[in-house]
Structures are given as structure tokens and as C-alpha cells.
Design a protein around this motif. Structure first.
Motif, PDB file in Angstrom:
ATOM      1  N   TYR A 179       0.837  -1.205   0.000  1.00 61.30           N
ATOM      2  CA  TYR A 179       0.000   0.000   0.000  1.00 61.30           C
ATOM      3  C   TYR A 179       0.874   1.257   0.000  1.00 61.30           C
ATOM      4  O   TYR A 179       0.606   2.214  -0.727  1.00 61.30           O
ATOM      5  N   HIS A 183       0.841   4.268  -2.548  1.00 59.48           N
ATOM      6  CA  HIS A 183       0.493   5.600  -2.068  1.00 59.48           C
ATOM      7  C   HIS A 183       1.592   6.612  -2.412  1.00 59.48           C
ATOM      8  O   HIS A 183       1.308   7.705  -2.918  1.00 59.48           O
ATOM      9  N   LYS A 186       1.536   7.515  -6.067  1.00 61.20           N
ATOM     10  CA  LYS A 186       0.494   8.493  -6.431  1.00 61.20           C
ATOM     11  C   LYS A 186       0.938   9.903  -6.044  1.00 61.20           C
ATOM     12  O   LYS A 186       0.739  10.855  -6.803  1.00 61.20           O
ATOM     13  N   LEU A 187       1.535  10.027  -4.852  1.00 61.19           N
ATOM     14  CA  LEU A 187       1.953  11.365  -4.414  1.00 61.19           C
ATOM     15  C   LEU A 187       3.082  11.909  -5.302  1.00 61.19           C
ATOM     16  O   LEU A 187       3.138  13.096  -5.592  1.00 61.19           O
ATOM     17  N   LYS A 190       1.487  13.079  -8.428  1.00 63.24           N
ATOM     18  CA  LYS A 190       0.765  14.327  -8.152  1.00 63.24           C
ATOM     19  C   LYS A 190       1.738  15.502  -8.077  1.00 63.24           C
ATOM     20  O   LYS A 190       1.527  16.530  -8.724  1.00 63.24           O
TER      21      LYS A 190
ATOM     22  N   SER B  18      -5.502  11.736  -4.324  1.00 65.21           N
ATOM     23  CA  SER B  18      -4.594  11.260  -3.275  1.00 65.21           C
ATOM     24  C   SER B  18      -4.270  12.384  -2.295  1.00 65.21           C
ATOM     25  O   SER B  18      -4.240  13.547  -2.647  1.00 65.21           O
ATOM     26  N   SER B  19      -4.080  12.002  -1.063  1.00 66.24           N
ATOM     27  CA  SER B  19      -3.730  12.991  -0.042  1.00 66.24           C
ATOM     28  C   SER B  19      -2.830  12.306   0.962  1.00 66.24           C
ATOM     29  O   SER B  19      -2.761  11.081   1.013  1.00 66.24           O
ATOM     30  N   ALA B  20      -2.132  13.096   1.766  1.00 62.03           N
ATOM     31  CA  ALA B  20      -1.234  12.522   2.763  1.00 62.03           C
ATOM     32  C   ALA B  20      -2.029  11.549   3.623  1.00 62.03           C
ATOM     33  O   ALA B  20      -3.150  11.838   4.023  1.00 62.03           O
ATOM     34  N   ASP B  21      -1.487  10.398   3.856  1.00 62.44           N
ATOM     35  CA  ASP B  21      -2.223   9.358   4.579  1.00 62.44           C
ATOM     36  C   ASP B  21      -1.295   8.744   5.621  1.00 62.44           C
ATOM     37  O   ASP B  21      -0.316   8.094   5.304  1.00 62.44           O
TER      38      ASP B  21
END
Ligand SMILES: [Zn+2]
Lengths: 208, 78
Positions: A179, A183, A186-187, A190, B18-21
Motif C-alpha cells: 500500500y 500511495h 500516487k503522491l 501528483k 490522493s492525499s497525505a495518509d
């Protein structure tokens, strides 16, 4: 309610933990829990095309897991909600395992498999077609230059429909780590778009 | 095979949203029962529940499990 993190949500009239741990009440408690889990599993999995036999198998496996991990129940939800959440994960994992049983990671992530085909109509290209093409070109470059090999593999596999835990199983990794790769990828994409002066609303307006 | 049009759209949607997670899948599982109850009651979310919400928005797999959990709870409560 829910203003503090430690607040327990609801008190249940039946003390599940106490009864499941107490040898003289245990069989009765397991019978009651089995009923609740089965009802929940049917609610979740009938609509995913599964039958009673599937729900019963998952229920059995979940009961074992729930009892084994009963000390990790912290009382922050009803016991039955917690138990059902575990059963759901057992059931979905099984569905994913069956569905992807014969799919190898290589089959969907061979090298150079992240090519972006710029299939935008040439003739009569409108302004938004041209914007779309520019965004796709940028995406292709970002995938090529900003992502690591591992990130590319994970993104490709997920887009190919393979769930996180199945990718983890095939890469000797774990779900959290897979994951995280996805993740972070994706960042990176972006921030790569933003560094190329595309706002997220630019992208949304062209691809919505 | 190159990415299909649909896969590109999916990827761009995931990137845009998407965002900080700060949470990972295991943390989500530990907290999802409490989160589901808070959501079903329409309760306001404390900080740790907001982290679950963010993770569910970012993680299609956990989100799929959450939808199944809601369906199960609906059936149990009925
Ligand atoms: Zn997750």
C-alpha cells in the motif's frame, strides 16, 4: 458521542468477551456469535454472488480467528461490529485469493508495460483533445522518470485489477508495504504534475 | 500491453484524489469497526477516525472491505 478517542461506543447487554472466555458459557456464546456472523456474511456476500456454503466456511474460519485474537478487542466498538469486521476481511481475502489464483504478477506487469498510448484522435482534434494529449505525455514521462521499478510494478498490478494483498503474496511483502509503495507513487505523480504546472483541477476538467 | 484508456482514467482519478495518509491497511482494520459505527450514527469524527476516513479514500482495497462491512451491519441490524 465520539468526542474523545477512548470513549466506548455502546454497551452491549451481553458480555461477549466474558462469555467466550468462560469455559462453561463458551459453547453457548460461540453458537450466538456464529448466528450473528452468518447473518452479516450473508448480507455482505450474497450480493457478491456467494452462497450459504461460502458464508459457512468463512464463518468457521472467522470464529477461530476471533477467539484467538479476542484480547486485541479494545472495546471501542460493539464486540459484534468488531467480530464482523474480521469476518468480512477473511471473506474478501478468500474471494480475492480465488479470483486471482491463476494470475501471475509477471502476466500483468512485464517490463515496459506502463506505456501510455496516445490514442487521441488526430483529425478534428479539439482544444481539450490537445490538453488531454499533453497531460498523457506528462503522465508517461512521470511514470518513466519519477517512479521506482517497484512502484511501477505495484501501480501496474493494481491497475490490472490485482488487490494489494495478492501483490504482497507474490512479492514476499506485506499489505502495508505494498500500500505504501502505491500511495507514495500516487503522491510522486501528483507532485510531478504540479511541478509541470498542472493543477489537479486542470486534470479533472480534462478527464472528468 | 500499454495502459488502457480506462486504466489511465483510473490512475489519474487516484492521483487527483490522493492525499497525505498517515495510516496503513492494518491500522485501518483495527479501527474500521469503530469508524463504521460512528458513520452509521452520523457522529462527528475524532482525529483517529479521520485518519481511517482518509485511508479509505486512498485505498481501494480497504474501501471495498468497508463497503462489505456496511452491507453486513445493515443486514445484522435489520
Ligand atoms: Zn488499505
Amino acid at each position: 458521542m465520539y468526542s474523545t478517542e477512548s470513549q466506548s461506543m455502546a454497551t452491549e447487554p451481553y458480555d461477549w468477551v466474558e462469555n467466550l472466555k468462560n469455559e462453561s458459557h463458551r459453547d453457548d456464546a460461540i453458537g450466538k456469535l456464529r448466528e450473528v456472523l452468518l447473518r452479516g456474511l450473508k448480507g455482505a456476500f450474497y450480493r457478491r454472488g456467494q452462497d450459504d456454503a461460502f458464508c459457512e466456511d468463512i464463518c468457521q474460519e472467522s470464529l477461530i480467528r476471533i477467539i484467538k485474537n479476542i484480547d486485541s478487542f479494545e472495546g471501542r466498538s460493539k464486540f459484534t461490529t468488531w467480530a464482523i469486521s474480521i469476518a468480512i476481511r477473511v471473506g474478501i481475502s478468500e474471494l480475492r485469493r480465488r479470483h486471482h489464483k491463476d494470475v501471475s504478477l509477471d502476466a500483468i506487469t512485464s517490463k515496459n508495460d506502463m506505456k501510455i498510448e496516445l490514442a487521441v484522435a488526430e483529425e478534428g482534434a479539439s482544444g481539450s483533445d490537445i490538453d488531454q494529449r499533453a497531460i498523457l505525455e506528462t503522465l508517461g514521462e512521470l511514470i518513466e522518470n519519477q517512479l521506482t521499478d517497484k512502484q511501477r510494478t505495484v501501480v501496474r498490478a493494481l491497475l490490472g485489477g490485482m488487490p494489494v494483498e495478492e501483490i504482497a503474496r507474490r512479492t514476499d511483502s506485506n499489505r502495508n508495504a505494498v500500500y505504501k509503495l502505491f500511495h507514495d507513487a500516487k503522491l510522486r505523480l501528483k507532485s510531478g504534475f504540479e511541478a509541470s504546472s498542472y493543477s489537479m483541477s486542470d486534470i479533472e476538467s480534462v478527464f472528468a | 500491453m500499454p495502459l488502457s484508456k480506462q486504466q489511465i482514467d483510473t490512475l489519474l482519478t487516484l492521483v487527483v484524489n490522493s492525499s497525505a495518509d498517515a495510516m496503513e491497511c492494518d491500522g485501518c482494520l483495527v479501527n474500521v469497526a469503530q469508524f463504521a459505527e460512528a458513520e452509521l450514527m452520523g457522529a462527528s469524527l475524532c482525529e483517529s477516525m479521520k485518519k481511517v476516513q482518509t485511508h479509505l479514500r486512498n485505498c481501494p482495497c480497504c474501501n471495498d472491505e468497508y463497503e462489505a462491512l456496511l452491507a453486513a451491519l445493515e443486514f445484522v441490524e435489520a
